[in-house]
Design an enzyme around this catalytic site. Structure first.
Site, PDB file in Angstrom:
ATOM      1  N   CYS A 248       0.812  -1.223   0.000  1.00 31.64           N
ATOM      2  CA  CYS A 248       0.000   0.000   0.000  1.00 31.64           C
ATOM      3  C   CYS A 248       0.840   1.265   0.000  1.00 31.64           C
ATOM      4  CB  CYS A 248      -0.956  -0.024   1.188  1.00 31.64           C
ATOM      5  SG  CYS A 248      -2.102  -1.412   1.086  1.00 31.64           S
TER       6      CYS A 248
ATOM      7  N   CYS B  46     -13.390   0.688   8.031  1.00 32.00           N
ATOM      8  CA  CYS B  46     -12.486   0.193   6.977  1.00 32.00           C
ATOM      9  C   CYS B  46     -12.573   1.087   5.735  1.00 32.00           C
ATOM     10  CB  CYS B  46     -12.885  -1.224   6.563  1.00 32.00           C
ATOM     11  SG  CYS B  46     -13.143  -2.351   7.949  1.00 32.00           S
TER      12      CYS B  46
ATOM     13  N   ILE C 254     -12.702  -0.593  -0.890  1.00 35.39           N
ATOM     14  CA  ILE C 254     -12.039  -1.054  -2.121  1.00 35.39           C
ATOM     15  C   ILE C 254     -12.390  -0.056  -3.215  1.00 35.39           C
ATOM     16  CG2 ILE C 254     -12.204  -2.842  -3.896  1.00 35.39           C
ATOM     17  CD1 ILE C 254     -12.621  -4.845  -1.517  1.00 35.39           C
TER      18      ILE C 254
ATOM     19  N   HIS D 154      -9.274   3.789  -1.248  1.00 36.21           N
ATOM     20  CA  HIS D 154      -7.883   3.350  -1.170  1.00 36.21           C
ATOM     21  C   HIS D 154      -7.541   2.448  -2.354  1.00 36.21           C
ATOM     22  CE1 HIS D 154      -4.071   2.160   0.354  1.00 36.21           C
ATOM     23  NE2 HIS D 154      -4.441   1.196   1.163  1.00 36.21           N
TER      24      HIS D 154
END
Lengths: 388, 388
Positions: free
Chosen positions: B87, B210, B213, B336
């Site tokens: 990442c 979280c 995606i 992300h």
């Protein structure tokens, strides 16, 4: 203008190539430790690590290979980076390590190349390698790399009235060199007839015209020439380290008979080194297929276009020829664990210039390594000398 | 000691993040063209390109992304390299571009980060991301990244008698900032109750803890400060660019409450920049999960260990707080697209220091971007200023 430091390779190491049981990380560590032992530096002197790998994530599910390899080696805290440029990933890793030292970012840097391929089904490997074709364009046609180089071979025959008997001599020479070289995967001599009689893969390429799917790793340690001179050993000076980009798609390829990335990289590298192709004593070039060696040898300036195949047939590229090419056995016999190849080539050139090669070229003083990715999409050329 | 050049970021660009229909290459080209237009240089002035991407090969089958992106942009011949550090791939790409200019290898260099994730099934994406865990050790246990950061959150609560209500304020702040920011994926305000009431993912982390995606790309153009001063525009100077490595496996992690790669990178970056954490006016840090923002904010030196969660609750990290963190919305709301994140962070910091941010921090003069990969395996910290 910033004055960069001259850089030397002070240690090289590699695993044997072939069908191995170890993981990518374990192989990378083995090669790295061999390279460290080759130059007797301490591990904690390494201040940066670059790792070349291409299909590791697709075939083994493992990313972050640079970090895992560095930590497994016992290195902590230093910047570690995986680089990818398809089959040129190893050459790129070396160049980044060289630049890191040249610019003073690190006193000692390490390049590792590693790949694990044989544990996966062949179709999956071929598919992963085809990731280096444009999946939006070329990939949709079902093209793979044997298919692409088959087209190159067809065009070569048509343009130069050459035949595949001459091209097959690349394989004959390769295996002859590999017989003595324990790092090679395929070490049995073959005849041109056997090459032509082997299984058709992508006409006119037969099975033996293709490098084998392989596992393996190779590594190099670099530092400044000034530092290298203070260490014991036989440091090898980097005269040139060049990376170029060319056509990443067939639709961008202007000719199937030349890779613009190679011709450009060679021209830049000869200028950087202050030499010409005639000054090169030994070459490791990217023979992923027999025809690739022929085209590369012309692109690098060793032969006129269309004369490469006949030169092989005439023995000009043999270990005792005028310009020895792939005395190691090359990709065709050593194997081609894709991310590792660029560093395995450098391993061989370093050993040649140290006078320690298995198939030693007499009085080799200047050597060249050429690593090519995709359809000529990316290329590195490294020129080394023992005249430090 | 080699004197390197001071480097400036002269152009940034990005796509919106979210669920996009374009390919990785197409998104990378869009972000790159936006960055080029942002600084009015000509494309052919770019002499090197680095591309950060993590799961592209696994999810889309496409390798050689740097070469394809460069060629699609119209760049020819120049060295182009994909870098991967999970990442943190985008942050690494920027650092390589900075070093390339700093060392005089290029007058102008470009960093691109791009990722395509939403077209793949969630399970496949989670699996690909888990490639940043050690597949020989951690991976075998079935651990994924939500699971890992769930462990971090559990440990944080136990060690500091904190609770997830405070940590949930990270998400509340994130969404509040994202409402105004069109590049963000998730732009609806939420309450702490809604965060705690959302679907359990890896206790105590809930769905809203979280980052989503996502697809997207971001890019930056860098050149020397001397060159930047001659161009029109608002160049932003690089005060520090640091990359470190930490624990790539859970078994290497000495504490779940701190990432050694971050603390080390921060210390080196503050030294390189000649500042302390107190001098930073605005921060974009790696909030892949709500708890990550809390731990990162402590590791970067903005709060004492154990005080990060309460600081968020107190509004200290709001746009108008003492130390605004993730005014863009961060990973949690922007999304992300893993390889792009490091450059999206830099996009936001550059806009903040130019006084052009959507959620503008008053009198922001020094900004910091923090990008983290794996279980703290790799980290980049970049410190920028408008005082050029």
């Amino acid at each position: 203008m910033i004055k960069l430091r001259e850089v030397a390779i002070i240690g090289v190491g590699m695993t044997n190539f072939g069908k191995l049981s170890d993981s990518i990380v374990d192989m990378g560590v083995q090669a790295a430790e061999a390279a460290i032992n080759d130059c007797k530096i301490e591990k904690n002197q390494i201040e940066a690590l670059f790792l070349g790998n291409f299909v590791g994530e697709v075939l083994t599910g493992q990313a972050l290979l640079a970090a895992l390899t560095a930590r497994s080696l016992g290195l902590r805290g230093i910047p570690v980076t995986k680089v990818e440029g398809a089959c040129a990933s190893g050459g790129i890793a070396l160049r980044q390590a060289i630049l890191t030292v040249a610019s003073g970012q690190a006193e000692v840097a390490m390049a590792v190349g590693a790949e694990k391929m044989t544990a996966s089904p062949t179709g999956k490997v071929t598919g992963a390698l085809a990731g280096a074709l444009d999946q939006q364009l070329d990939g949709r046609s079902g093209l793979t790399f044997p298919g692409f180089f088959g087209l190159v071979a067809q065009r070569y025959q048509a343009e130069y009235q050459s035949d595949m008997e001459a091209v097959a001599q690349v394989v004959v020479k390769s295996r002859k060199n590999a017989v003595k070289n324990p790092v090679c995967y395929l070490r049995k001599e073959v005849s041109a007839e056997q090459v032509r009689g082997s299984y058709p893969v992508a006409e006119p390429l037969r099975l033996m015209d293709c490098c084998p799917i392989s596992d393996g790793a190779a590594a190099a340690v670099v530092c400044s020439v000034d530092m290298a001179k203070k260490l014991s050993g036989q440091p090898i000076k980097v005269l040139a380290s060049v990376q170029t980009s060319g056509a990443p798609r067939i639709s961008d390829v202007s000719s199937l008979l030349t890779f613009e990335a190679t011709t450009q990289a060679a021209a830049l590298a000869y200028t950087q080194a202050g030499i010409t192709a005639k000054d090169v004593d030994v070459v490791e070039l990217h023979d992923c297929f027999s025809i690739a060696e022929v085209v590369d040898s012309e692109d690098l300036g060793f032969f006129e276009k269309g004369e490469g195949a006949e030169a092989v047939k005439a023995g000009t590229t043999a270990v005792d020829g005028d310009i020895p090419i792939n005395p190691s056995g090359g990709l065709i016999s050593r194997g081609h664990p894709v991310g590792a190849t660029g560093l395995a080539q450098v391993y061989e050139i370093v050993r040649q210039l140290q006078g320690k090669a298995v198939n030693q070229v007499r009085n080799a003083s200047v050597g060249l390594a050429h690593n090519l990715g995709g359809t000529g999409a990316t290329c590195t050329v490294t020129i080394l000398t023992n005249d430090i």
